[in-house]
Design an enzyme around this catalytic site. Structure first.
Site, PDB file in Angstrom:
ATOM      1  N   GLN A  99      39.699  43.061  46.773  1.00 40.75           N
ATOM      2  CA  GLN A  99      38.877  43.163  45.567  1.00 40.75           C
ATOM      3  C   GLN A  99      37.477  43.615  45.948  1.00 40.75           C
ATOM      4  O   GLN A  99      36.638  43.824  45.082  1.00 40.75           O
ATOM      5  CB  GLN A  99      38.773  41.797  44.883  1.00 40.75           C
ATOM      6  N   ILE A 101      34.281  45.797  47.492  1.00 44.36           N
ATOM      7  CA  ILE A 101      33.801  47.156  47.253  1.00 44.36           C
ATOM      8  C   ILE A 101      32.887  47.606  48.379  1.00 44.36           C
ATOM      9  O   ILE A 101      32.235  48.638  48.285  1.00 44.36           O
ATOM     10  CB  ILE A 101      33.020  47.179  45.918  1.00 44.36           C
ATOM     11  N   HIS A 119      39.196  47.060  43.044  1.00 40.02           N
ATOM     12  CA  HIS A 119      37.978  47.154  42.227  1.00 40.02           C
ATOM     13  C   HIS A 119      37.041  48.266  42.695  1.00 40.02           C
ATOM     14  O   HIS A 119      35.848  48.237  42.409  1.00 40.02           O
ATOM     15  CB  HIS A 119      37.253  45.795  42.211  1.00 40.02           C
ATOM     16  N   CYS A 130      34.811  63.171  34.483  1.00 44.29           N
ATOM     17  CA  CYS A 130      35.687  64.076  35.244  1.00 44.29           C
ATOM     18  C   CYS A 130      36.019  63.549  36.635  1.00 44.29           C
ATOM     19  O   CYS A 130      36.829  64.143  37.336  1.00 44.29           O
ATOM     20  CB  CYS A 130      35.043  65.462  35.341  1.00 44.29           C
ATOM     21  N   SER A 193      38.688  34.359  47.992  1.00 48.45           N
ATOM     22  CA  SER A 193      38.637  34.701  46.565  1.00 48.45           C
ATOM     23  C   SER A 193      38.778  33.450  45.724  1.00 48.45           C
ATOM     24  O   SER A 193      39.594  32.577  46.027  1.00 48.45           O
ATOM     25  CB  SER A 193      39.746  35.689  46.198  1.00 48.45           C
ATOM     26  N   ASN A 218      39.964  29.474  51.783  1.00 46.53           N
ATOM     27  CA  ASN A 218      38.775  29.521  50.920  1.00 46.53           C
ATOM     28  C   ASN A 218      38.068  28.179  51.022  1.00 46.53           C
ATOM     29  O   ASN A 218      38.714  27.143  51.065  1.00 46.53           O
ATOM     30  CB  ASN A 218      39.215  29.771  49.462  1.00 46.53           C
TER      31      ASN A 218
HETATM   32  P1  OAD Z   1      34.118  34.901  44.017  1.00 50.86           P
HETATM   33  O1  OAD Z   1      32.638  34.825  44.226  1.00 50.86           O
HETATM   34  O2  OAD Z   1      34.627  34.592  42.668  1.00 50.86           O
HETATM   35  O3  OAD Z   1      34.861  33.937  45.039  1.00 50.86           O
HETATM   36  C1  OAD Z   1      34.548  33.930  46.412  1.00 50.86           C
HETATM   37  C2  OAD Z   1      35.109  32.669  47.012  1.00 50.86           C
HETATM   38  O4  OAD Z   1      34.882  32.705  48.404  1.00 50.86           O
HETATM   39  C3  OAD Z   1      34.433  31.409  46.473  1.00 50.86           C
HETATM   40  O5  OAD Z   1      35.420  30.484  46.057  1.00 50.86           O
HETATM   41  C4  OAD Z   1      33.642  30.886  47.678  1.00 50.86           C
HETATM   42  O6  OAD Z   1      33.601  29.474  47.707  1.00 50.86           O
HETATM   43  C5  OAD Z   1      34.431  31.441  48.838  1.00 50.86           C
HETATM   44  N1  OAD Z   1      33.631  31.672  50.061  1.00 50.86           N
HETATM   45  C6  OAD Z   1      32.433  32.293  50.177  1.00 50.86           C
HETATM   46  N2  OAD Z   1      32.045  32.375  51.455  1.00 50.86           N
HETATM   47  C7  OAD Z   1      33.019  31.782  52.196  1.00 50.86           C
HETATM   48  C8  OAD Z   1      33.204  31.530  53.592  1.00 50.86           C
HETATM   49  N3  OAD Z   1      32.312  31.942  54.504  1.00 50.86           N
HETATM   50  N4  OAD Z   1      34.323  30.875  53.962  1.00 50.86           N
HETATM   51  C9  OAD Z   1      35.251  30.458  53.052  1.00 50.86           C
HETATM   52  N5  OAD Z   1      35.126  30.688  51.733  1.00 50.86           N
HETATM   53  C10 OAD Z   1      34.032  31.330  51.302  1.00 50.86           C
HETATM   54  O7  OAD Z   1      34.574  36.360  44.521  1.00 50.86           O
HETATM   55  P2  OAD Z   1      35.971  37.107  44.220  1.00 50.86           P
HETATM   56  O8  OAD Z   1      37.091  36.148  44.085  1.00 50.86           O
HETATM   57  O9  OAD Z   1      36.080  38.199  45.211  1.00 50.86           O
HETATM   58  O10 OAD Z   1      35.133  42.028  40.302  1.00 50.86           O
HETATM   59  O11 OAD Z   1      35.652  37.738  42.806  1.00 50.86           O
HETATM   60  C11 OAD Z   1      36.638  38.482  42.163  1.00 50.86           C
HETATM   61  C12 OAD Z   1      36.019  39.580  41.342  1.00 50.86           C
HETATM   62  O12 OAD Z   1      35.019  39.035  40.465  1.00 50.86           O
HETATM   63  C13 OAD Z   1      35.228  40.589  42.150  1.00 50.86           C
HETATM   64  O13 OAD Z   1      36.047  41.571  42.743  1.00 50.86           O
HETATM   65  C14 OAD Z   1      34.329  41.194  41.132  1.00 50.86           C
HETATM   66  C15 OAD Z   1      33.876  39.929  40.452  1.00 50.86           C
HETATM   67  O14 OAD Z   1      33.476  40.071  39.132  1.00 50.86           O
HETATM   68  C16 OAD Z   1      34.602  42.788  39.328  1.00 50.86           C
HETATM   69  O15 OAD Z   1      33.402  42.848  39.151  1.00 50.86           O
HETATM   70  C17 OAD Z   1      35.593  43.546  38.515  1.00 50.86           C
HETATM   71 ZN    ZN Z   2      31.816  64.829  35.184  1.00 49.34          ZN
END
Ligand code: OAD
Ligand code: ZN
Length: 246
Positions: A99, A101, A119, A130, A193, A218
């Site tokens: 997920q 970027i 994403h 385009c 995540s 996590n």
């Molecule tokens: P989140 O911020 O929702 O979740 C990240 C998770 O990683 C959290 O539960 C943290 O506790 C955990 N975490 C952070 N650092 C860590 C570490 N060093 N060790 C272990 N755990 C750790 O991020 P995503 O799940 O990636 O999409 O978010 C999903 C989507 O929401 C993203 O791709 C983005 C966002 O909105 C879009 O914008 C479409």
């Molecule tokens: Zn264009």
């Protein structure tokens, strides 16, 4: 311990598919979204329809992106990225679903074709009409010249980082390839995540339902912990550090 169990599961697996979220990149200096201090605790997301409709929203989106420029430019793969790249080099992992970027899986040694970016990618931009690609320095120069985000030189539609915003269609090819990987693997590793954003969060469950073992790494609980075969509620770098190869 969890790490020992994980080691056994990796040794027994033939096809390991990692699935990563922002938590794998926090040790690289990139904030996640939902932890304390995360991006969505500081800024409200700008939905896609708002970006399309409003020049102010576009300017705000680009200001936020440029404010992160140093952070993304300086980030190097962490222990988590490097451990997954080691599985890939060892032939255990055909491709990775992310997920994220931030381009760090590519930087750690995955071929670009083998990084399924659900994403998108924030290291370049695209016209939303385009699809023409633009590099960020080009966008920034025009933004600074005009005080507003530039439009496409080919079709005059807005230019946006090549990421997927809320309300924007998911990339079809990536969804198809991620589905195939989730269905084919025998070990699925959901790493860093919160598993709250769909449809991405459907892939761990899909892999589990197709017979793969599911491991969740996590430092906070997730909604899918109860269906996982192993939950390691611990720091990712510390957990995966022992799996970084040479
Ligand atoms: P989140 O911020 O929702 O979740 C990240 C998770 O990683 C959290 O539960 C943290 O506790 C955990 N975490 C952070 N650092 C860590 C570490 N060093 N060790 C272990 N755990 C750790 O991020 P995503 O799940 O990636 O999409 O978010 C999903 C989507 O929401 C993203 O791709 C983005 C966002 O909105 C879009 O914008 C479409
Ligand atoms: Zn264009």
């Amino acid at each position: 311990s969890g790490v020992e169990q994980l080691g056994n599961m990796i040794a027994e697996a033939n096809c390991i598919v990692p699935f990563t979220g922002a938590g794998i990149s926090t040790e690289c200096g990139i904030p996640d979204f939902r932890s304390p201090g995360g991006l969505w605790t500081r800024n409200r997301p700008i939905p896609f329809d708002e970006f399309v409709a409003s020049a102010d929203a576009r300017a705000e989106a680009w200001r936020r992106r440029f404010a992160m420029e140093e952070t993304f430019a300086a980030a190097r793969p962490g222990r988590g990225h490097r451990a997954l790249a080691s599985l890939y080099k060892a032939g255990k992992t055909p491709a990775i679903i992310t997920q994220n970027i931030d381009n760090l899986h590519q930087a750690s040694g995955f071929r670009a074709d083998d990084v399924i970016e659900l994403h998108g990618n924030t290291t370049y931009a695209r016209c939303i009409g385009c699809g023409h690609a633009y590099d960020l320095p080009w966008v920034k120069a025009r933004f600074e010249e005009n005080g507003s985000a530039p439009d496409c030189i080919r079709c005059d539609e807005p230019i946006k980082t090549a990421t997927i915003s809320f309300g924007q269609a998911m990339p079809e090819d990536e969804m198809r390839r991620a589905t195939e990987l989730a269905q084919q693997c025998d070990l699925f590793l959901a790493i860093g995540s919160s598993l709250v954003v769909w449809p991405a969060a459907g892939f761990p469950l899909m892999a589990r339902n197709c017979g793969a073992r599911l491991v969740i790494i996590n430092n906070e609980p997730t909604e899918q912990d109860d269906v996982a075969d192993l939950v390691i509620r611990h720091d990712i770098g510390e957990t995966l550090g022992p799996f970084v190869g040479n």
